[in-house]
Design a protein around this motif. Sequence first.
Motif: not given
Lengths: 284, 288
Positions: A120-130, A188-196
């Motif tokens: 929510v607070l940081g870079p989206v890509d980093s959060a996805h990877a984490a 994951g449903a909150v963090v990841l914004h990619h289909p599937g």
Amino acid sequence: MSAWHVDDTVATAYGTRRLDAVQRASVEAHAVRCEDCRAFLAASATGDHRRTDLDLDLDQMWTRIEAAISAPELGRGGQALLRLGASMSDVVVTRVVAAQSRQWTIATTLVLAVTAVAAVLGPVDSAHAAFLIVAPLLPALGVAATYRLVPHGIHLLERAAPFSPARMLLWRTAYVVFTAVPVAVAVGAVVLHHPGAAVSWLLPALACTLCVTAASTWSDPVRPAAFVALGWTGVIIAWQVRDTPWAITTASTQLVAVAVSVGAALLLHRRLTSDPAPSAIGGT
Amino acid sequence: MPTTVRVSHVTRRYGPVAVLDDVSFDLSPGITALLGPNGAGKTTLLGLLSTASRADAGEITVLGRRADGPLAERTEIRRRLGFLPQEVRFPAGMTAFGFLDYIAVLKKWDDTAARHDEVRRVLGVVGLEDRPTIKVRKLSGGQRRRLAFAQALIGDPDLLILDEPTTGLDPEQRATFRSTLSERARHGTVLLATHQTEDVAAVCDRVIVLVGGRVAHDGDVAGFVASARDRVWLGERPVADAVATWRDPGGGVRSVGGTPPADAQAAPPTVEDAYLLLVGPRAVQGAA
């Protein structure tokens, strides 16, 4: 205290053993706390017509109540397991596994919460990877943790007992899967914004968990857990570097995860049914 | 007398260090003490006998079955074995009853009613029958040790392996423990690893002393004590080259070993004296 109380029908069913294990445990748990119902059960059991007709044994009933007082409560989880067909012995084991693994459960929840906050607070890509690093590894690391968190001395008692080490391993694995995965799916449903993507990590998680579980039949579970964690982290970083962060959602990745899962499951089955039994999980 | 345990040329290594080195002995029904300084290999040996770990070389037979045999053989040993590790830390939040219930499940008491009866029985044996619902963390150190002992008694095992069971017990509890153990020895085999030589004198028939991973003594307790005869002294001053000296409750100074001065008198030896003489300075260092 609940509004429910033992009525004549329940008292008769209890006295004639027509209640199942869960219902009986429920009545006894209530009677332990409710003086009125305890007295009612006793009066029901001592009624002359029942003693004659139904051959009730007051001593046995009080023995059962005494047992209910001293025996640990089943809890909702235990009752659910009984309804699903687990034995009382398995309920006892899972209760202890849960007690021993409380620190791991708390740590898991905290890690996922931090990941969600970072998303929510940081870079989206980093959060996805984490998240994609952490989530698939949680059950795998949990298997290792549940063995590491066994108190000193108890691990020796477990190893020197006739209880199947394979069964213990499977209950520990089931515990970490059922406590970690639902929370991780929600995060994951909150963090990841990619289909599937929200469920794409489940098969890799299964593969990681089975690899660690199978390898734990040879060595201390911490070693394979560390190895798998390093390997999976490397995969995620490689995807990031190649600018293919959603490679985890592709069919080829999912197929590889299935293949690794099947291979590890077959290996695990072979190890658990072979003799000598696995050493690291207690069957030396 | 039937042989319950046979240990034959057993070696166990941790890396390059042989913690047990070519150890051999047999056990029969009765109580056998296992003495030795810290690091002598006692706990390792008990781990092997309980089937919790495996030897690198040699053979161990327990209750007629190989401790390193197929899983079915090991399982049969485990069914008939009671084991008390040196230290038992209890899972968080458990009650005394809950802990014993768990151990009984591990010992394959699958019938819930019978299991609970057995748990209540062993709670009674160790004097904790009135504390089944107490959280273990609220029990005193002595009560926890008794609870740990109780789990070893589940199923009335044919072989009891106890690693320092009286640590943390007060004198009264130790006396009760000795009575329980003596009762058990009438129909089973007990191996008691301990540093409490008074317990050895009180309840044991035989004593095995491990030093540096090897058996330094194996014989009956009376013979072991007799080996210290005329080597223990009472005098006004400590013997200079004695293995150990301390103030005697009856007055004067008790010296074990060494060259006695002219005014010293020979004192009746004890198990402790014999042990100190056998093990030498290592015993004193180990106790420190």
